[in-house]
Enzyme design. Structure first.
Site, mmCIF file in Angstrom:
data_model
loop_
_atom_site.group_PDB
_atom_site.id
_atom_site.type_symbol
_atom_site.label_atom_id
_atom_site.label_comp_id
_atom_site.label_asym_id
_atom_site.label_seq_id
_atom_site.Cartn_x
_atom_site.Cartn_y
_atom_site.Cartn_z
ATOM 1 N N GLY A 18 0.721 -1.202 0.080
ATOM 2 C CA GLY A 18 -0.075 0.047 -0.012
ATOM 3 C C GLY A 18 0.884 1.132 0.069
ATOM 4 N N ASP A 151 -3.476 11.933 12.537
ATOM 5 C CA ASP A 151 -4.151 11.193 11.316
ATOM 6 C C ASP A 151 -4.673 9.840 11.724
ATOM 7 O OD1 ASP A 151 -5.325 11.566 8.753
ATOM 8 O OD2 ASP A 151 -3.401 10.767 7.927
#
Length: 500
Positions: A18, A151
């Site tokens: 990813g 985040d």
């Protein structure tokens, strides 16, 4: 990619896993240790030459490279079961690409798991509580060392095959410091993912651990209901919701949610950061719902790992004092000089270790011992260990003469207090710095900028706007009218005027 890509003559790169904040992640095999690992390789954007944008693009690429290595340093410091372990770091000479080698987590990201649940068969309460409790335990430890992730979202959380939850991607983590120029953009800069951002994040205000709690609350809502707390539309943005819309009730969507859990969620999404619970408090509320057998034990009790395997530690206790022979003056001077040399080589933690040793063995000569402590406080500030920096600087500042060194240390104390959320104390120090008529233009500029950014947090928005507007001509002169610093100041002033 090459058919047989061996990174740095050691890591055979396999399938892509990813993308993270600053690079692509690949599954790889360590040829030396014969084990599978994850390798994050920094993106290398092409920077064309000979154009007006070239310099700005090159500067942005350099900033990205710095952020990539910051992620490495940040993640390497943690050494927690809830964060992938760092194994290696380097730059591949064949491609000039920085890379990070980490523990390979075999499992699924939380967003993939959430998609697997349906309205008819939602995620079990105990499952959601267990995931959030583990994340809260990790965040409690992360916050203890002055790190804010900034985040928190399902794609940055992974459930390992053994059930452990890992928090990923510290690429935008904040080592809680709002430093002097050229890091002016740390204040007034929006970082994060819109559906999960706290009010202070979307407004560009200083962020701290409560911002991670807000993000985790949004994740908890998404696990339990299948959607984030607020839905963006043509008339209402995520930003507008995070700033103005009260959090919804979990029980309106999931009647089986206990009142205590709904109350916790409401507190986690409070518009006021100081009203949100700590990560450790979140863990304590979620623990019974996760069906974990628990009892209160001291941190040092050897039974604790078996009874409370993922519990965050309690408040840090002072280390018992052990009698040690005092240093001689020559040894203290040597420690000061060696620490300065290490700091010049950016070996800040090695320098801090030397001064910690010297501070633990005071010479008995007040001037020498004070010099050790003030240098220790300054280095702790530079290393962004702000909780410790504040403790040391508060101790030494009352003992200093009113001179240039004391003013600089007051500025450092102000920045460290800002970093850990002590805004009133930070403002008091910044005003003391600006009251010194002898300080140079750079320090006065930086202190004025920080003060202008902080005053709205204390309800003094008009004074903050006035100060920032008066500072603008100097930033234009120092950096140019189109510089990132001037643009950031203009955005902040416009934002404050809209809100007031």
């Amino acid at each position: 990619m090459d058919e047989d890509w061996i990174l740095a003559d050691r890591y055979r790169i396999g399938s892509p896993i990813g993308s993270g904040g600053m690079g692509h992640v690949w599954e790889a095999h360590d040829l030396q240790l014969d084990r599978d690992v994850a390798v994050k390789i920094m993106r290398q954007p092409a920077v064309p030459g000979g154009t007006p944008e070239s310099a700005e693009l090159a500067a942005a690429a350099a900033t990205d490279r710095e952020r990539f290595f910051r992620e490495i340093r940040t993640t390497a410091r943690l050494e927690l079961s809830g964060v992938p372990a760092v194994y290696d770091v380097g730059v591949d000479p064949a491609r000039d690409q920085p890379f990070l080698v980490m523990q390979l987590i075999r499992g699924a990201t939380l967003d993939d798991l959430i998609i697997g649940f349906t309205r008819e068969e939602p995620a079990p309460l105990s499952w959601c509580a267990a995931v959030a409790a583990q994340a809260a335990a990790t965040l409690a430890e992360v916050h203890r060392v002055d790190i804010v992730h900034r985040d928190i979202k399902p794609s940055n959380m992974m459930v390992h095959a053994d059930g452990q939850v890992k928090i990923l991607d510290f690429g935008v983590a904040l080592l809680q410091g709002v430093q002097a120029l050229p890091k002016l953009t740390q204040l007034g800069m929006t970082v994060g993912s819109p559906p999960y951002m706290s009010r202070e994040q979307v407004l560009g205000n200083p962020v701290g651990p409560p911002s991670d709690i807000y993000g985790l609350g949004c994740v908890l809502h998404e696990m339990l209901t299948g959607r984030v707390p607020f839905t963006e539309s043509s008339s209402r943005s995520y930003r507008d919701h995070h700033v103005n819309t009260p959090p919804p009730s979990l029980r309106s969507t999931r009647p089986d949610v206990p009142i205590d859990l709904d109350d916790l969620f409401q507190a986690m999404l409070s518009k006021t950061p100081t009203s949100r619970p700590s990560a450790a408090a979140v863990y304590e509320v979620l623990l019974p719902l996760a069906q974990v057998v628990a009892r209160a034990l001291d941190d040092d009790d050897p039974r604790r790992p078996f009874l409370r395997p993922l519990a965050p530690r309690g408040p840090r206790k002072s280390t018992p004092k052990v009698h040690r022979a005092p240093m001689t003056i020559d040894e203290a001077v040597d420690a000061i000089e060696r620490s300065a040399a290490l700091a010049a080589e950016e070996q800040l933690h090695a320098a801090i270790d030397l001064l910690d040793e010297a501070a633990a063995r005071p010479t008995g000569v007040p001037a020498a011992d004070l010099e050790v402590r003030l240098r220790l406080g300054s280095l702790l500030h530079l290393a962004e260990e702000h909780t410790r920096a504040v403790a040391v600087l508060e101790e030494v500042l009352p003992n200093l003469e009113q001179d240039e060194q004391a003013t600089e240390l007051r500025y450092q104390a102000a920045i460290s207090h800002t970093a850990i959320g002590n805004f009133e104390t930070a403002v008091r120090y910044l005003r003391a710095v600006l009251a010194d008529d002898t300080i140079d233009g750079t320090l006065r500029r930086d202190a004025s900028y920080q003060l202008g950014m902080l005053l709205p947090e204390l309800g003094e928005a008009a004074d903050g706007i006035h100060l920032l507007e008066s500072l603008r001509p100097q930033l234009v002169a120092d950096f140019g009218g189109d510089s990132v610093h001037v643009r950031t100041l203009d955005r902040r002033v416009a934002q404050l005027k809209r809100l007031t």
